[in-house]
Design a protein around this motif. Structure first.
Motif, short mmCIF file in Angstrom:
data_model
loop_
_atom_site.label_atom_id
_atom_site.label_comp_id
_atom_site.label_asym_id
_atom_site.label_seq_id
_atom_site.Cartn_x
_atom_site.Cartn_y
_atom_site.Cartn_z
N GLN A 54 30.96 35.97 43.18
CA GLN A 54 31.78 35.64 42.02
C GLN A 54 32.51 36.88 41.56
O GLN A 54 31.90 37.93 41.32
N VAL A 55 33.83 36.76 41.46
CA VAL A 55 34.65 37.82 40.86
C VAL A 55 34.64 37.54 39.36
O VAL A 55 35.05 36.46 38.92
N VAL A 56 34.15 38.51 38.58
CA VAL A 56 34.00 38.30 37.14
C VAL A 56 35.01 39.11 36.33
O VAL A 56 35.08 38.96 35.10
N GLY A 57 35.79 39.95 36.99
CA GLY A 57 36.79 40.74 36.29
C GLY A 57 37.55 41.62 37.25
O GLY A 57 37.30 41.61 38.45
N ALA A 58 38.49 42.39 36.69
CA ALA A 58 39.30 43.28 37.52
C ALA A 58 39.88 44.37 36.63
O ALA A 58 39.91 44.25 35.41
N SER A 59 40.34 45.43 37.29
CA SER A 59 41.06 46.48 36.60
C SER A 59 42.16 46.98 37.53
O SER A 59 42.03 46.93 38.75
N GLU A 67 43.27 39.84 33.55
CA GLU A 67 42.63 38.53 33.48
C GLU A 67 42.90 37.75 34.75
O GLU A 67 43.96 37.89 35.37
N ILE A 68 41.93 36.92 35.14
CA ILE A 68 42.10 36.01 36.28
C ILE A 68 42.75 34.74 35.73
O ILE A 68 42.24 34.15 34.77
N HIS A 69 43.87 34.34 36.32
CA HIS A 69 44.59 33.15 35.85
C HIS A 69 44.85 32.20 37.00
O HIS A 69 44.83 32.58 38.16
N THR A 70 45.16 30.96 36.63
CA THR A 70 45.68 29.99 37.58
C THR A 70 46.86 29.31 36.94
O THR A 70 46.93 29.18 35.70
N GLN A 119 45.95 51.33 42.23
CA GLN A 119 44.59 50.98 42.64
C GLN A 119 44.17 49.72 41.88
O GLN A 119 44.17 49.70 40.66
N LEU A 120 43.82 48.69 42.63
CA LEU A 120 43.36 47.41 42.08
C LEU A 120 41.88 47.29 42.41
O LEU A 120 41.51 47.41 43.57
N CYS A 121 41.06 47.08 41.39
CA CYS A 121 39.61 46.96 41.60
C CYS A 121 39.11 45.64 41.04
O CYS A 121 39.50 45.24 39.94
N LEU A 122 38.27 44.97 41.81
CA LEU A 122 37.61 43.75 41.34
C LEU A 122 36.21 44.11 40.88
O LEU A 122 35.65 45.12 41.29
N MET A 123 35.63 43.26 40.05
CA MET A 123 34.24 43.41 39.64
C MET A 123 33.52 42.12 40.00
O MET A 123 33.99 41.03 39.66
#
Length: 150
Positions: A54-59, A67-70, A119-123
């Motif tokens: 599960q990806v719970v966030g990003a920076s 924010e994760i959007h659709t 730099q794109l990082c997922l959490m």
């Protein structure tokens, strides 16, 4: 068996592979006019592991928040809805692309310019923080612009 990730400072990778089997590829950020405060980022997330991730966030550099959007069409209008998490099942992938799921980069310090790389990082729910280089592109990128082989 201990799992660990070695992080090399100042190294921007065009592909990130984690111990969990998560693979990040084809990341890019949309360049917009400098008067805009927000933009979007896109990438492909593959899960080559044996458990859901599960990806719970990003920076992303320059963004105050991400924010994760659709995107969805409601009553003939395209709207964006925030997603609390993004699940990537084993053996499958999720494409974050224009018109679908994507990352919204909010409250930018400044609009990134075409030709830059951020730099794109997922959490993830397991605490992993995979990062990938995301070139900034006007419009939709060609494969040459997002496939940077080193």
């Amino acid at each position: 068996m201990n799992k660990f990730v070695v992080i090399v400072p100042m190294l921007l990778l065009s592909r990130a592979v984690l111990a969990s089997g998560l693979v990040l590829e084809d990341a890019w950020v949309r360049a917009l006019p400098p008067t805009q405060a927000n933009t979007a980022a896109y990438l492909r997330i593959d899960n080559r592991g044996t458990s859901p991730v599960q990806v719970v966030g990003a920076s992303v550099e320059l963004a105050g928040s991400v924010e994760i959007h659709t995107s969805a069409t409601v009553d003939g209008y395209v709207t964006m809805q925030q997603l609390p998490t993004l699940t990537v099942n084993p053996g499958s992938s999720v494409d974050l692309s224009p018109g679908g799921k994507h990352l919204m980069l909010l409250n930018l310090e400044r609009m990134p310019q075409a030709g830059e790389s951020l730099q794109l990082c997922l959490m993830t729910n397991s605490g992993e923080k995979p990062c990938i280089a995301a070139p900034v592109v006007k419009g939709s990128p060609s494969n040459d612009q997002i496939h940077q082989h080193h």
